[in-house]
Structures are given as structure tokens and as C-alpha cells.
Scaffold this motif. Sequence first.
Motif, PDB file in Angstrom:
ATOM      1  N   SER A  61     -19.901 -34.951  48.466  1.00  0.00           N
ATOM      2  CA  SER A  61     -20.013 -35.411  49.847  1.00  0.00           C
ATOM      3  C   SER A  61     -21.086 -36.487  49.914  1.00  0.00           C
ATOM      4  CB  SER A  61     -20.411 -34.242  50.757  1.00  0.00           C
ATOM      5  OG  SER A  61     -19.419 -33.267  50.768  1.00  0.00           O
ATOM      6  N   SER A  81     -14.263 -27.569  53.722  1.00  0.00           N
ATOM      7  CA  SER A  81     -13.363 -28.378  52.895  1.00  0.00           C
ATOM      8  C   SER A  81     -11.913 -27.953  53.109  1.00  0.00           C
ATOM      9  CB  SER A  81     -13.712 -28.179  51.418  1.00  0.00           C
ATOM     10  OG  SER A  81     -13.350 -26.850  51.030  1.00  0.00           O
ATOM     11  N   LYS A 135     -17.421 -33.919  54.915  1.00  0.00           N
ATOM     12  CA  LYS A 135     -16.679 -32.751  54.452  1.00  0.00           C
ATOM     13  C   LYS A 135     -16.334 -32.904  52.979  1.00  0.00           C
ATOM     14  CE  LYS A 135     -12.246 -32.107  55.756  1.00  0.00           C
ATOM     15  NZ  LYS A 135     -11.119 -31.718  56.620  1.00  0.00           N
TER      16      LYS A 135
END
Length: 135
Positions: free
Chosen positions: A63, A125, A38
Motif C-alpha cells: 500500500s 483488501s 487499500k
Amino acid sequence: MTRHLIRTSSIALAGFLSAATVSAPALAAPVDRTPPTKPFVLYASGLRWTGGCLPLTIGIQRSTDNVTPQSALTYEVYADGTRLGSLTDPGTSPAVWGTLHFTHPGPQTVTARAVDAAGNRSAPSNANVITPYPC
């Protein structure tokens, strides 16, 4: 007779090589089903200094993925669930930065998702509520 033996041996050898080549099992490449981690939105702003109407300047912490290199991940950016666009990683700073545009004025919740080369999408996110500067 010697001539016949050589010809038979050549044909037998050619048949053996063809059979060996055809019967060798092909190895399948593993399928990537694991999404990237994430992402984290470090910065999001609707300030007008970026130029244009309803701008969004966003910075996303990179990420990671089990197969796709970090620099090859893309980041989809959303406002209230509507996709605003994607950012690619130029690899020139510690985060992925970009400017996109909101589709309408007023407070909106901004999130991002990382996408790997196989099309796997990460979890959303953290959320940031942004009010873009009106036109």
C-alpha cells in the motif's frame, strides 16, 4: 556610574533574550488522519508445505500512505474477521510475504489491512476464501 550602566544593560539584554525565547510560538506537527491505500492480496494458500498446523502463506501488494514510508507500513491479516497477526515489510521483494496460522479448520475468508505509523487503518483488501490443510 559606568559600572551601573553596564550591569543594567546586561540585565536588560538578558531579560530581552528570555522574553523573546519564551514568547516565540511553537509550531505543532500536523496530525496524520489519512489511512493508507487499500492493499491487494496477491496470493493466499492453506497448503501444508509451509509446515505446521493450519498454515496460511500470504502475499500482499504494498500500500501507499501520505506520510508513512511504504517500507514502514504494517499489514494486519484477518480470517473471517479474526485477526491472525501482522506482517512487516522487509523490503526484499515486490510484495509483502509471510506465514501465519489459522485458528480453526474449514473454509475461511482472508483479508488484509494496511496500518500506518499513526495507527490509521486502510479499507479491507480483496477477499480470498481459503481452506487450510488440517492437522
